[in-house]
Design a protein around this motif. Structure first.
Motif, PDB file in Angstrom:
ATOM      1  N   UNK A   1      57.114  27.528  41.306  1.00  0.00           N
ATOM      2  CA  UNK A   1      58.114  27.833  42.331  1.00  0.00           C
ATOM      3  C   UNK A   1      59.055  28.937  41.838  1.00  0.00           C
ATOM      4  N   UNK A   2      59.436  28.885  40.570  1.00  0.00           N
ATOM      5  CA  UNK A   2      60.338  29.902  40.028  1.00  0.00           C
ATOM      6  C   UNK A   2      59.662  31.268  39.961  1.00  0.00           C
ATOM      7  N   UNK A   3      58.353  31.308  39.748  1.00  0.00           N
ATOM      8  CA  UNK A   3      57.621  32.579  39.757  1.00  0.00           C
ATOM      9  C   UNK A   3      57.664  33.211  41.146  1.00  0.00           C
ATOM     10  N   UNK A   4      57.487  32.388  42.167  1.00  0.00           N
ATOM     11  CA  UNK A   4      57.569  32.906  43.533  1.00  0.00           C
ATOM     12  C   UNK A   4      58.956  33.497  43.793  1.00  0.00           C
ATOM     13  N   UNK A   5      59.972  32.761  43.384  1.00  0.00           N
ATOM     14  CA  UNK A   5      61.348  33.182  43.640  1.00  0.00           C
ATOM     15  C   UNK A   5      61.715  34.448  42.876  1.00  0.00           C
ATOM     16  N   UNK A   6      61.245  34.556  41.646  1.00  0.00           N
ATOM     17  CA  UNK A   6      61.589  35.726  40.835  1.00  0.00           C
ATOM     18  C   UNK A   6      60.886  36.991  41.329  1.00  0.00           C
ATOM     19  N   UNK A   7      59.866  36.843  42.165  1.00  0.00           N
ATOM     20  CA  UNK A   7      59.135  37.992  42.698  1.00  0.00           C
ATOM     21  C   UNK A   7      59.732  38.515  44.003  1.00  0.00           C
ATOM     22  N   UNK A   8      60.753  37.830  44.499  1.00  0.00           N
ATOM     23  CA  UNK A   8      61.337  38.179  45.795  1.00  0.00           C
ATOM     24  C   UNK A   8      62.333  39.325  45.666  1.00  0.00           C
ATOM     25  N   UNK A   9      62.215  40.305  46.567  1.00  0.00           N
ATOM     26  CA  UNK A   9      63.155  41.417  46.627  1.00  0.00           C
ATOM     27  C   UNK A   9      63.753  41.460  48.035  1.00  0.00           C
ATOM     28  N   UNK A  10      65.019  41.267  48.113  1.00  0.00           N
ATOM     29  CA  UNK A  10      65.743  41.204  49.382  1.00  0.00           C
ATOM     30  C   UNK A  10      65.450  42.415  50.261  1.00  0.00           C
ATOM     31  N   UNK A  11      65.150  42.136  51.533  1.00  0.00           N
ATOM     32  CA  UNK A  11      64.975  43.197  52.516  1.00  0.00           C
ATOM     33  C   UNK A  11      63.658  43.938  52.445  1.00  0.00           C
ATOM     34  N   UNK A  12      62.698  43.433  51.668  1.00  0.00           N
ATOM     35  CA  UNK A  12      61.423  44.132  51.500  1.00  0.00           C
ATOM     36  C   UNK A  12      60.327  43.627  52.432  1.00  0.00           C
ATOM     37  N   UNK A  13      60.664  42.686  53.308  1.00  0.00           N
ATOM     38  CA  UNK A  13      59.703  42.108  54.258  1.00  0.00           C
ATOM     39  C   UNK A  13      58.492  41.506  53.540  1.00  0.00           C
ATOM     40  N   UNK A  14      58.726  40.933  52.379  1.00  0.00           N
ATOM     41  CA  UNK A  14      57.641  40.345  51.598  1.00  0.00           C
ATOM     42  C   UNK A  14      57.192  39.001  52.163  1.00  0.00           C
ATOM     43  N   UNK A  15      55.922  38.704  51.940  1.00  0.00           N
ATOM     44  CA  UNK A  15      55.383  37.362  52.108  1.00  0.00           C
ATOM     45  C   UNK A  15      54.722  37.031  50.768  1.00  0.00           C
ATOM     46  N   UNK A  16      55.341  36.164  49.998  1.00  0.00           N
ATOM     47  CA  UNK A  16      54.867  35.874  48.646  1.00  0.00           C
ATOM     48  C   UNK A  16      54.068  34.571  48.683  1.00  0.00           C
ATOM     49  N   UNK A  17      52.756  34.691  48.491  1.00  0.00           N
ATOM     50  CA  UNK A  17      51.861  33.544  48.612  1.00  0.00           C
ATOM     51  C   UNK A  17      51.375  33.087  47.244  1.00  0.00           C
ATOM     52  N   UNK A  18      50.946  31.846  47.172  1.00  0.00           N
ATOM     53  CA  UNK A  18      50.346  31.301  45.960  1.00  0.00           C
ATOM     54  C   UNK A  18      48.845  31.563  45.984  1.00  0.00           C
ATOM     55  N   UNK A  19      48.300  31.909  44.829  1.00  0.00           N
ATOM     56  CA  UNK A  19      46.876  32.230  44.726  1.00  0.00           C
ATOM     57  C   UNK A  19      46.246  31.395  43.619  1.00  0.00           C
ATOM     58  N   UNK A  20      45.151  30.723  43.966  1.00  0.00           N
ATOM     59  CA  UNK A  20      44.444  29.901  42.990  1.00  0.00           C
ATOM     60  C   UNK A  20      43.473  30.761  42.189  1.00  0.00           C
ATOM     61  N   UNK A  21      42.976  30.273  41.041  1.00  0.00           N
ATOM     62  CA  UNK A  21      41.994  31.031  40.259  1.00  0.00           C
ATOM     63  C   UNK A  21      40.729  31.375  41.052  1.00  0.00           C
ATOM     64  N   UNK A  22      40.407  30.573  42.074  1.00  0.00           N
ATOM     65  CA  UNK A  22      39.215  30.825  42.891  1.00  0.00           C
ATOM     66  C   UNK A  22      39.450  31.865  43.979  1.00  0.00           C
ATOM     67  N   UNK A  23      40.713  32.290  44.156  1.00  0.00           N
ATOM     68  CA  UNK A  23      41.023  33.310  45.147  1.00  0.00           C
ATOM     69  C   UNK A  23      41.653  32.788  46.427  1.00  0.00           C
ATOM     70  N   UNK A  24      41.774  31.462  46.558  1.00  0.00           N
ATOM     71  CA  UNK A  24      42.426  30.885  47.744  1.00  0.00           C
ATOM     72  C   UNK A  24      43.896  31.269  47.759  1.00  0.00           C
ATOM     73  N   UNK A  25      44.423  31.625  48.923  1.00  0.00           N
ATOM     74  CA  UNK A  25      45.833  31.984  49.047  1.00  0.00           C
ATOM     75  C   UNK A  25      46.499  31.139  50.135  1.00  0.00           C
ATOM     76  N   UNK A  26      47.707  30.697  49.860  1.00  0.00           N
ATOM     77  CA  UNK A  26      48.428  29.899  50.843  1.00  0.00           C
ATOM     78  C   UNK A  26      49.733  29.365  50.297  1.00  0.00           C
ATOM     79  N   UNK A  27      50.118  28.191  50.777  1.00  0.00           N
ATOM     80  CA  UNK A  27      51.371  27.572  50.356  1.00  0.00           C
ATOM     81  C   UNK A  27      51.265  27.067  48.920  1.00  0.00           C
ATOM     82  N   UNK A  28      52.425  26.994  48.261  1.00  0.00           N
ATOM     83  CA  UNK A  28      53.756  27.388  48.680  1.00  0.00           C
ATOM     84  C   UNK A  28      53.834  28.899  48.963  1.00  0.00           C
TER      85      UNK A  28
END
Length: 206
Positions: A114-141
């Motif tokens: 969760x902290x990795x997701x938060x540390x990657x956030x840049x205000x006002x950049x219209x980002x969508x920061x998704x979690x990615x598994x080793x197999x390539x699946x992307x989604x929540x959190x």
């Protein structure tokens, strides 16, 4: 400091599990209590969307420093829960720059991810920061910039937030996770995940 509330989705009836996930034993607590404790470690405001078995689940989380939301139309699906939660989030946190959406049934995700997701956030950049598994699946959190709040509030039924980040691929940032991102949807996965949680707990105690 950038304000990013967390929205924990925990309203469903867990039909494939055959019993309420919120109340499943997890260590010395229930699953809902465990997830709340992990998310509170981030230090961010936490809102929990409940629905099914509200009368039983609500009292378990009310002692924690968080906001409890009772989604009375929880049976409309996850999209409905996200939309309801985002509407309440905007009312409560007028200065929110984003929202981190987490699910009840991913109990092996640690505070570190969760902290990795938060540390990657840049205000006002219209980002969508998704979690990615080793197999390539992307989604929540997944962490959404406030730019997408209105789109999230338009979701309904079983349609989740995946629809939105598929519409904006250029704005998606993927954060690799060594944690287990798979949903805990069945009794078999519950036993598998619980065994792994107990193994980690024993290792940390040594």
């Amino acid at each position: 400091m950038v304000e990013i509330p967390i929205l924990l989705l925990a309203a469903g009836a867990s039909r494939r599990m055959g019993q309420a996930k919120q109340l499943l034993p997890w260590g010395k607590h229930t699953l809902i209590e465990h997830q709340v404790q992990i998310l509170l470690k981030t230090g961010l405001p936490l809102m929990v969307v409940l629905g099914h078995l509200w009368e039983q689940v609500g009292p378990l989380v009310e002692p924690f420093p968080l906001l409890v939301l009772n989604h009375k139309q929880w049976d409309r699906g996850m999209g409905s829960s996200i939309a309801f939660g985002l509407r309440e989030l905007e009312k409560e946190f007028h200065r929110a720059e984003g929202a981190l959406i987490a699910q009840l049934d991913q109990p092996l995700i640690t505070e570190s991810h969760y902290n990795k997701l938060l540390s990657s956030f840049h205000k006002g950049s219209q980002q969508i920061i998704v979690s990615r598994s080793p197999s390539g699946w992307e989604g929540v959190p997944v962490l959404f910039d406030k730019h997408y709040f209105k789109a999230l509030q338009s979701l309904d039924g079983e349609e989740g937030a995946r629809k939105i980040f598929r519409q904006h691929p250029r704005n998606v940032v993927s954060i690799e996770s060594s944690d287990v991102l798979e949903d805990m949807a069945t009794p078999d996965t519950y036993q598998k995940f619980l065994a792994e949680f107990n193994r980690r707990s024993r290792s940390n105690a040594v």
